[in-house]
Every structure is written in structure tokens, then in C-alpha cells.
Write an enzyme that holds these catalytic residues in place. Structure first.
Site, mmCIF file in Angstrom:
data_model
loop_
_atom_site.group_PDB
_atom_site.id
_atom_site.type_symbol
_atom_site.label_atom_id
_atom_site.label_comp_id
_atom_site.label_asym_id
_atom_site.label_seq_id
_atom_site.Cartn_x
_atom_site.Cartn_y
_atom_site.Cartn_z
ATOM 1 N N LYS A 71 0.813 -1.224 0.000
ATOM 2 C CA LYS A 71 0.000 0.000 0.000
ATOM 3 C C LYS A 71 0.849 1.278 0.000
ATOM 4 O O LYS A 71 0.434 2.283 -0.568
ATOM 5 C CB LYS A 71 -0.943 0.005 1.213
ATOM 6 C CG LYS A 71 -2.158 -0.891 1.061
ATOM 7 C CD LYS A 71 -3.080 -0.737 2.258
ATOM 8 C CE LYS A 71 -4.395 -1.442 2.024
ATOM 9 N NZ LYS A 71 -5.383 -1.169 3.075
ATOM 10 N N ASP A 110 -10.239 3.381 1.527
ATOM 11 C CA ASP A 110 -10.519 3.003 2.924
ATOM 12 C C ASP A 110 -11.081 4.224 3.676
ATOM 13 O O ASP A 110 -11.846 4.057 4.634
ATOM 14 C CB ASP A 110 -9.235 2.541 3.637
ATOM 15 C CG ASP A 110 -8.854 1.117 3.253
ATOM 16 O OD1 ASP A 110 -9.736 0.359 2.804
ATOM 17 O OD2 ASP A 110 -7.660 0.769 3.388
HETATM 18 P P1 NAP Z 1 -1.252 -3.369 10.267
HETATM 19 O O1 NAP Z 1 -0.733 -2.235 9.468
HETATM 20 O O2 NAP Z 1 -0.474 -4.643 10.340
HETATM 21 O O3 NAP Z 1 -1.473 -2.807 11.781
HETATM 22 C C1 NAP Z 1 -1.980 -3.613 12.796
HETATM 23 C C2 NAP Z 1 -2.030 -2.814 14.105
HETATM 24 O O4 NAP Z 1 -2.620 -3.668 15.112
HETATM 25 C C3 NAP Z 1 -0.654 -2.397 14.630
HETATM 26 O O5 NAP Z 1 -0.773 -1.143 15.254
HETATM 27 C C4 NAP Z 1 -0.363 -3.492 15.664
HETATM 28 O O6 NAP Z 1 0.453 -3.047 16.732
HETATM 29 C C5 NAP Z 1 -1.733 -3.744 16.237
HETATM 30 N N1 NAP Z 1 -1.854 -5.076 16.846
HETATM 31 C C6 NAP Z 1 -1.694 -6.274 16.241
HETATM 32 N N2 NAP Z 1 -1.905 -7.268 17.140
HETATM 33 C C7 NAP Z 1 -2.207 -6.663 18.313
HETATM 34 C C8 NAP Z 1 -2.503 -7.150 19.620
HETATM 35 N N3 NAP Z 1 -2.556 -8.478 19.879
HETATM 36 N N4 NAP Z 1 -2.759 -6.252 20.588
HETATM 37 C C9 NAP Z 1 -2.695 -4.925 20.335
HETATM 38 N N5 NAP Z 1 -2.412 -4.390 19.130
HETATM 39 C C10 NAP Z 1 -2.161 -5.261 18.142
HETATM 40 O O7 NAP Z 1 -2.698 -3.806 9.791
HETATM 41 P P2 NAP Z 1 -3.827 -2.851 9.164
HETATM 42 O O8 NAP Z 1 -3.694 -2.847 7.695
HETATM 43 O O9 NAP Z 1 -3.776 -1.571 9.904
HETATM 44 O O10 NAP Z 1 -5.174 -3.677 9.500
HETATM 45 C C11 NAP Z 1 -5.682 -3.763 10.817
HETATM 46 C C12 NAP Z 1 -7.021 -4.486 10.796
HETATM 47 O O11 NAP Z 1 -7.974 -3.719 10.068
HETATM 48 C C13 NAP Z 1 -6.974 -5.864 10.095
HETATM 49 O O12 NAP Z 1 -7.783 -6.767 10.797
HETATM 50 C C14 NAP Z 1 -7.585 -5.583 8.733
HETATM 51 O O13 NAP Z 1 -8.222 -6.723 8.178
HETATM 52 C C15 NAP Z 1 -8.627 -4.526 9.114
HETATM 53 N N6 NAP Z 1 -9.027 -3.705 7.969
HETATM 54 C C16 NAP Z 1 -10.337 -3.740 7.618
HETATM 55 C C17 NAP Z 1 -10.772 -2.976 6.558
HETATM 56 C C18 NAP Z 1 -12.227 -3.031 6.198
HETATM 57 O O14 NAP Z 1 -12.563 -2.667 5.063
HETATM 58 N N7 NAP Z 1 -13.101 -3.425 7.104
HETATM 59 C C19 NAP Z 1 -9.873 -2.172 5.840
HETATM 60 C C20 NAP Z 1 -8.524 -2.155 6.232
HETATM 61 C C21 NAP Z 1 -8.112 -2.935 7.305
HETATM 62 P P3 NAP Z 1 2.045 -2.901 16.603
HETATM 63 O O15 NAP Z 1 2.269 -1.539 16.028
HETATM 64 O O16 NAP Z 1 2.504 -3.043 18.001
HETATM 65 O O17 NAP Z 1 2.512 -4.022 15.707
#
Ligand code: NAP
Length: 291
Positions: A71, A110
């Protein structure tokens, strides 16, 4: 679906892509609108991203979606970025805007996809305290969307790794004129959770198959004042949303954002609205099978 010599192509660029729901969403929408187009998902190794983008241009693809881990790295490979994609430094949608030569515009749908389900709730949310759990790519799009639309009095990033959240604050500083953004370690966020009006889970915690997990186990902290929005979309109703609703809070499912971001991309590729009722039915059938 009819595939012939005039079929236009859209693809998802990611690594991996096998989990994606986008092919089901867009192919159902193309079919329902009788649009001669097809959507596939193509795994692209980070080393091959520039070649893949050149391929979109060379083969006149209608456009593409972009997912992890591309991305951010795709941005410099495109001819132009929308203002919102530039602001968050991330693209999830590519649109071909010219034919001779083909030009590629990057957008971040998004942002409107996240905001759409909140539209009926604006009166409850405008100029209120808000909180995001997580500080990754999705949190960045959500924070930008909230800062530029709902003017939160405070926007707390409750983060497992506060250093990552500090980086997010720096990136979004130009869009935070009233210094609403603040960073808090997740395990110290109880009072902020209790006192905010909107809580967004922007972590994968609670996602299938670990559906027994929740990013905020202290469900007593929720009340009827809260709107709780979980970006996780599989399952449609997560433990977080179930427990928040049991305390009287208003739940918002990530499935609404998933459909919203897809609809905003579809509109740019085809000029037509996405038939969201058809898409919702297709996804609902899917989750009933997988959850
Ligand atoms: P990402 O860039 O990998 O970021 C994940 C975030 O979650 C990071 O801040 C990470 O913390 C934190 N995290 C992971 N495991 C954790 C835990 N056990 N406890 C506390 N914090 C935790 O992922 P992303 O792209 O932002 O996506 C995040 C979520 O949003 C995913 O489930 C994705 O499927 C969802 N999403 C949904 C949509 C939709 O259309 N509904 C769109 C986009 C994303 P650290 O910084 O410490 O690693």
C-alpha cells in the site's frame, strides 16, 4: 460471467492474496450491473511490484486494488495520487485515467469506506472525544478520516507499540490543526476508553479463526454513550461488538467499511454505483460458510 475479447480486467496486487474477499465482491457487482469486466487476485512479490504496475499500464487494466505489503511502496510508481492518498501515504485503489498513454491514479478508498457507516451518527460524534486501538495502516486512514470530517476534541491512539503511534502523529500533523491526536499505551487507556464517544478497533484482534479474542476485554467500560466500530469483518459480529452491544453501545461492523471501500473503487473504475445489496448477500453467504 461472460469472458471475451472485450472483457476489461481489474486485479488485486498483494502478497498473499488468497484470503481476499474482493474477487467475490467485484465479480458479483460486475455481473449484477452487466459490466463486461473481471476481477482476479494476483500474488505479487515485493521485488516484482514495479513490473506488475508497468503490466497494468501496458495491458490497459481498468484498475487494481492494492493490499499488504504494497500500500505504501506502490505510491511512487503511479502517475498521480488523490489528496487523501497523498495525506496518508497509502494507496488501496488504482484507476486508469487515460489511454494514450495509459495513466494510473492512486486513491485510498478506505477513507470514504470507513466514514460511510458513520454518516447517520454524525450528530452524536461531531467534536467529541474519540479513540483508536492500533496504529498501523488502517489506523492511519481512520485517523485522517476522523480529523478531516468530525473534528474530534481528542483523538487517542491506544497502541501496543507507542513508537509506531508517534510516527502516525507526525505524519498526520498537517491535518491536525487543533492538536487532537495523542498517544497512550494500550494498557493505560481505561479512562480514555470510558470517556470517549467513538472507539475504533484497528487491530486484527478478534479476526477468524481467533474469534474468542477482543482488543478490549473490560466490556464494563462500554455504555450506551459509545459507538464501537470494529474494522475486523470476519466474523461480521466480533466478540468486541457483541460485548459492546450488550452494554447498550451502538456497534458498527467492519463489513460495512469493506463494502464501502469496494463501492468507492467500483464507482471510479466503472462510473456506476455498486449494487451493495447484492454484494452484502454474497459476503453474508460466504461468512455463514467460513465462520
Ligand atoms: P497493520 O498495518 O499490520 O497494523 C496492525 C495494528 O494492530 C498495529 O498497530 C499493531 O500493533 C496492532 N496489533 C496487532 N496485534 C495486536 C494485539 N494483539 N494487541 C494490540 N495491538 C495489536 O494492519 P492494518 O492494515 O492496519 O489492518 C488492521 C485491521 O484492520 C486488520 O484486521 C484488517 O483486516 C482490518 N481492515 C479492515 C478494513 C475493512 O474494510 N473493514 C480495511 C482495512 C483494514 P504494533 O504496532 O505493536 O505491531
Amino acid at each position: 460471467m461472460r469472458i471475451d475479447a472485450e472483457t476489461q480486467l481489474v486485479t488485486l496486487l498483494g502478497h498473499p492474496v488468497e484470503h481476499s474477499r474482493s474477487p467475490q465482491i467485484h465479480n458479483a457487482a460486475f455481473e449484477a450491473q452487466a459490466i463486461n469486466a473481471a476481477y482476479v487476485a494476483t500474488p505479487v512479490h515485493p521485488d516484482a511490484l514495479a513490473d506488475a504496475v508497468a503490466g497494468l499500464r501496458a495491458m490497459h487494466f481498468l484498475g487494481a486494488n492494492v493490499t499488504l505489503p504494497h500500500k505504501q511502496s506502490v505510491c511512487p510508481l503511479l502517475d498521480e495520487l488523490t489528496a487523501r492518498a497523498k495525506a496518508v501515504g497509502a494507496v488501496n485503489t488504482i484507476v486508469r485515467t487515460g489511454d494514450d498513454p495509459p495513466r494510473l491514479r492512486g486513491d485510498n478508498t478506505d477513507i470514504p469506506g470507513f466514514l460511510e457507516p458513520l454518516e447517520p451518527l454524525h450528530n452524536r460524534l461531531r467534536e467529541q472525544p474519540m479513540l483508536i486501538i492500533g496504529s498501523g495502516g488502517a489506523a492511519r486512514a481512520v485517523a485522517y478520516a476522523l480529523l478531516t470530517t468530525l473534528a474530534p476534541t481528542t483523538l487517542t491512539l491506544a497502541a501496543r507499540t507507542p513508537d509506531h503511534a508517534d510516527q502516525l502523529v507526525k505524519t498526520l500533523a498537517p491535518h491536525d490543526p487543533s492538536d487532537a491526536l495523542r498517544v497512550m499505551p494500550l494498557d493505560e487507556a481505561q479512562s480514555a476508553v470510558q470517556n470517549c464517544r467513538l472507539i475504533v478497533n484497528a487491530t486484527p484482534v478478534g479476526m477468524h479463526p481467533k474469534t474468542e479474542k477482543t482488543p478490549w476485554p473490560a466490556a464494563d467500560d462500554f455504555s450506551a454513550e459509545h459507538i464501537v466500530y470494529d474494522l475486523v469483518y470476519n466474523p461480521e459480529t466480533t466478540r468486541l461488538l457483541r460485548e459492546a452491544a450488550a452494554q447498550g453501545a451502538t456497534p458498527v461492523s467492519g463489513i460495512d467499511m469493506l463494502i464501502g471501500q469496494a463501492a468507492a473503487a467500483f464507482k471510479q473504475w466503472t462510473g456506476r454505483p455498486m449494487p451493495t445489496d447484492v454484494v452484502r448477500a454474497v459476503l453474508h453467504g460466504d461468512y455463514t460458510k467460513s465462520a
